[in-house]
Design an enzyme around this catalytic site. Sequence first.
Site, short mmCIF file in Angstrom:
data_model
loop_
_atom_site.label_atom_id
_atom_site.label_comp_id
_atom_site.label_asym_id
_atom_site.label_seq_id
_atom_site.Cartn_x
_atom_site.Cartn_y
_atom_site.Cartn_z
N GLY A 53 50.02 38.61 36.45
CA GLY A 53 49.87 38.27 35.49
C GLY A 53 49.03 39.54 34.77
O GLY A 53 49.80 39.14 32.55
N ASP A 113 37.78 39.88 36.70
CA ASP A 113 36.61 38.98 37.28
C ASP A 113 35.90 39.21 37.91
O ASP A 113 34.66 39.96 37.17
CB ASP A 113 37.93 38.24 37.17
CG ASP A 113 36.87 36.39 37.39
OD1 ASP A 113 36.47 36.82 36.41
OD2 ASP A 113 37.82 35.36 37.85
C1 PRP Z 1 44.06 37.30 38.33
C2 PRP Z 1 44.27 38.59 38.34
C3 PRP Z 1 43.94 39.58 38.59
C4 PRP Z 1 42.89 39.39 39.46
C5 PRP Z 1 41.07 39.70 39.23
O1 PRP Z 1 45.57 37.16 39.31
O2 PRP Z 1 45.65 38.55 37.42
O3 PRP Z 1 44.04 40.53 39.46
O4 PRP Z 1 42.31 37.83 39.23
O5 PRP Z 1 40.29 38.97 39.76
P1 PRP Z 1 39.04 39.19 40.55
O6 PRP Z 1 38.42 40.50 39.36
O7 PRP Z 1 38.12 38.07 40.14
O8 PRP Z 1 39.74 39.84 41.49
P2 PRP Z 1 45.55 35.58 39.75
O9 PRP Z 1 44.77 35.69 41.48
O10 PRP Z 1 45.16 35.41 39.19
O11 PRP Z 1 46.94 35.81 40.19
P3 PRP Z 1 48.55 35.69 39.58
O12 PRP Z 1 47.64 37.27 38.24
O13 PRP Z 1 49.49 36.03 40.33
O14 PRP Z 1 48.11 35.04 38.31
#
Ligand code: PRP
Length: 188
Positions: A53, A113
């Site tokens: 991301g 998040d």
């Molecule tokens: C998203 C984002 C963070 C994580 C945050 O990654 O890039 O790394 O979620 O979430 P948290 O605070 O609940 O831990 P995602 O798992 O969607 O993977 P990506 O970045 O590869 O799309």
Amino acid sequence: MGLTDSASVRDMDMPPTLLSESEIQSRVDELASEIDATYADTEMLVLIGVLKGSFIFLSDLARRLKVPHRVEFIAVSSYGAKESEHADPVRLLMDVRHGIDGEDVLLVEDIVDTGHTLAYLKRLFAAHEPNSVRTCTLLHKPDRTEQEVPIDFLGFTIPDVWVVGYGLDYAERHRTLPYIGELPPEMR
Ligand code: PRP
């Protein structure tokens, strides 16, 4: 169907705007200035982007920085709900290539998040004994917090809505939109 018709069909696939391209770019300018000021005496800042991301935010941010820096990437994955009995809900998929002992590290995320990912990474990197570890995220959803983790550089606080674009995806879609869109339930 004429060109105009097909363009408007495609427009219907575009999520409505939460943060426009110009709002994001202005804020990235400001974040780069804040980071430059904080690291004014740093010889080499290590930016660590969390894949996937952060890749667009990191590339825009890094190109605005005046402080000398190098770029690393790390990849993590979250365990699903069924695996929630795991002590740590995050696992490492790809580590950084070069050691960070004694270095000034800035973790760069697209979104915080629940906070589990950033908390995990702070713990992971602290074990390597860097000189400092700070955090930078473009977006933060405080309503979703399960694990508090300090955010040193924050772009925008947002409500608990599904966001896409500028690196963020929904099932790998919309990642390369130049703005942050809010994905309504009917588009999921
Ligand atoms: C998203 C984002 C963070 C994580 C945050 O990654 O890039 O790394 O979620 O979430 P948290 O605070 O609940 O831990 P995602 O798992 O969607 O993977 P990506 O970045 O590869 O799309």
